[in-house]
Write a protein that holds these residues in place. Structure first.
Motif, short mmCIF file in Angstrom:
data_model
loop_
_atom_site.label_atom_id
_atom_site.label_comp_id
_atom_site.label_asym_id
_atom_site.label_seq_id
_atom_site.Cartn_x
_atom_site.Cartn_y
_atom_site.Cartn_z
N UNK A 271 -3.68 -0.09 -5.11
CA UNK A 271 -3.10 -0.13 -3.76
C UNK A 271 -2.75 1.24 -3.22
N UNK A 272 -3.23 2.30 -3.87
CA UNK A 272 -2.95 3.66 -3.41
C UNK A 272 -4.09 4.17 -2.53
N UNK A 273 -3.72 4.81 -1.43
CA UNK A 273 -4.69 5.42 -0.52
C UNK A 273 -4.26 6.85 -0.21
N UNK A 274 -5.22 7.71 0.01
CA UNK A 274 -4.94 9.09 0.42
C UNK A 274 -5.78 9.44 1.64
N UNK A 275 -5.14 9.95 2.68
CA UNK A 275 -5.87 10.44 3.85
C UNK A 275 -6.50 11.79 3.49
N UNK A 276 -7.72 12.02 3.94
CA UNK A 276 -8.40 13.29 3.67
C UNK A 276 -9.43 13.52 4.78
N UNK B 1 4.49 12.26 2.38
CA UNK B 1 3.93 13.50 2.92
C UNK B 1 4.08 14.63 1.90
N UNK B 2 2.98 15.30 1.61
CA UNK B 2 3.00 16.43 0.68
C UNK B 2 2.05 17.49 1.22
N UNK B 3 2.59 18.42 2.01
CA UNK B 3 1.75 19.42 2.66
C UNK B 3 1.49 20.63 1.80
N UNK B 4 0.48 21.39 2.20
CA UNK B 4 0.19 22.67 1.55
C UNK B 4 -1.22 22.77 1.01
N UNK B 5 -1.77 24.00 1.11
CA UNK B 5 -3.08 24.33 0.53
C UNK B 5 -4.19 23.42 1.01
N UNK C 170 -2.31 20.27 -2.57
CA UNK C 170 -1.08 19.88 -3.26
C UNK C 170 -0.91 18.37 -3.26
N UNK C 171 -1.19 17.76 -2.12
CA UNK C 171 -1.14 16.30 -2.04
C UNK C 171 -2.21 15.65 -2.90
N UNK C 172 -3.39 16.25 -2.91
CA UNK C 172 -4.49 15.74 -3.73
C UNK C 172 -4.09 15.76 -5.20
N UNK D 206 0.83 -1.20 0.00
CA UNK D 206 0.00 0.00 0.00
C UNK D 206 0.87 1.26 0.00
N UNK D 207 0.47 2.22 -0.84
CA UNK D 207 1.14 3.51 -0.90
C UNK D 207 0.20 4.55 -0.31
N UNK D 208 0.61 5.15 0.79
CA UNK D 208 -0.25 6.08 1.54
C UNK D 208 0.17 7.53 1.29
N UNK D 209 -0.70 8.28 0.61
CA UNK D 209 -0.47 9.71 0.43
C UNK D 209 -1.01 10.43 1.66
N UNK D 210 -0.16 11.21 2.32
CA UNK D 210 -0.56 12.04 3.44
C UNK D 210 -0.41 13.49 3.00
N UNK D 211 -1.51 14.18 2.67
CA UNK D 211 -1.41 15.51 2.07
C UNK D 211 -1.16 16.62 3.09
N UNK D 212 -0.20 16.39 3.97
CA UNK D 212 0.16 17.35 5.02
C UNK D 212 1.58 17.05 5.46
#
Length: 319
Positions: free
Chosen positions: A87-92, A65-69, A73-75, A29-35
């Protein structure tokens, strides 16, 4: 927590126990954390990742981790870089909806795939330990005298603490557009600013500030819940004659373009993780309320909450 929400959460978890979960151990799993690290989304994403691994719903979890806006930006990175990845997930969560309303980014949440709402949490407002103010009443009195002199620190523009600050101003007779709100890209930055006395008052999810409250480095003033949080001796805003109640929720989305079957399997993986001991420990440690919602119910909830948040922000002079 509302009884109907609690029952839906329990039903979803019970159903998950009987669902077939093929080849769970093979998932990477690849977890995008947009912060940035240190905030609520980061804590949630890493706790969920641990639960995915402990439950066998994933063999490995990597974090980005990709923070901002307010998560935009992460989105954008998630939408553009994870197409068709099962297998990709993003926290929101609610913060991202608020950020989309205020920031109008070029990407849209509807481009990604809804998976599940997982938790609900309320905010707490705090002072640095050495603040000359002692109570929320002190802050409100200063706000009335000179709105710009009170620096509110918190997450991105459109975050629940930003909306709450505007609502507080409106409730006490101050023009919400005159509040001096300082937005930070992540919880770690906000915490540093509060501890350093660079803002007058800070707001965030209770879990993000709990250790600093316990150590006496922050003085809690009020929580944004309708009633006091379990095990937390901090008065609500309503108890202090400020009629403001606003909650925060967090969830996860999948990548754009995944199939219906892939979405179901990803949802099943998340539900399996939410039944793990690691997740139960995370709920208790962070004072999170389970608020599980999936499928069409989750999609409708997001649409309804977006409309409700926008109406609140318009009413509070934020948009």
């Amino acid at each position: 927590m509302r009884r109907d929400t609690f029952l839906k959460s329990m039903a979803a978890l019970a159903a998950a126990a009987t669902l077939p979960l093929p080849a769970l151990a093979s998932a990477n799993v690849k977890m995008m954390i947009p912060a940035n690290p240190g905030g609520g989304w980061d804590t949630t994403g890493r706790a969920l990742g641990k639960a995915l691994q402990e439950s066998g719903a994933a063999s490995t979890v990597t974090y980005d981790n990709k923070g901002g806006a307010a998560g935009a930006l992460g989105l954008a990175q998630f939408i553009n870089g994870s197409k068709n990845d099962p297998n990709a997930l993003m926290v929101m969560g609610a913060v991202m909806l608020g950020g989309i309303i205020t920031g109008k980014p070029p990407v849209n949440l509807s481009q990604a795939t809804p998976v599940a709402r997982i938790t609900s949490e309320y905010n707490v407002f705090v002072l640095p330990a050495n603040s000359p103010f002692k109570t929320m009443k002190d802050v409100v009195e200063q706000l009335k005298k000179d709105p710009g002199s009170v620096k509110w620190g918190g997450g991105s523009r459109g975050s629940t603490e930003h909306i709450a600050a505007a609502m507080i101003a409106r409730e006490v007779g101050v023009d919400p557009s005159k509040i001096n709100y300082v937005a930070f890209r992540g919880g770690g930055e906000a915490i540093a600013a509060i501890l350093g006395g660079n803002v007058t008052i800070g707001g965030s999810g209770y879990s993000e500030f709990s250790e600093y409250i316990a150590s006496g480095k922050m003085r809690p003033l009020a929580v944004t819940s309708a009633t006091r949080l379990k095990g937390v001796n901090v008065p609500t805003l309503k108890e202090q004659d400020i009629n403001v109640v606003i909650g925060n929720w967090r969830g996860v989305y999948g990548a754009p373009g995944i199939t219906t079957a892939q979405r179901k399997e990803l949802t099943d993986r998340v539900l399996k993780a939410l039944k793990s001991k690691a997740w139960a420990e995370a709920l208790e440690k962070n004072n999170w309320t389970p608020a599980v919602l999936t499928g069409a119910d989750f999609e409708k909830f997001v649409d309804d909450d977006f409309a409700s948040l926008r109406a609140t922000m318009v009413k509070s002079g934020m948009v």
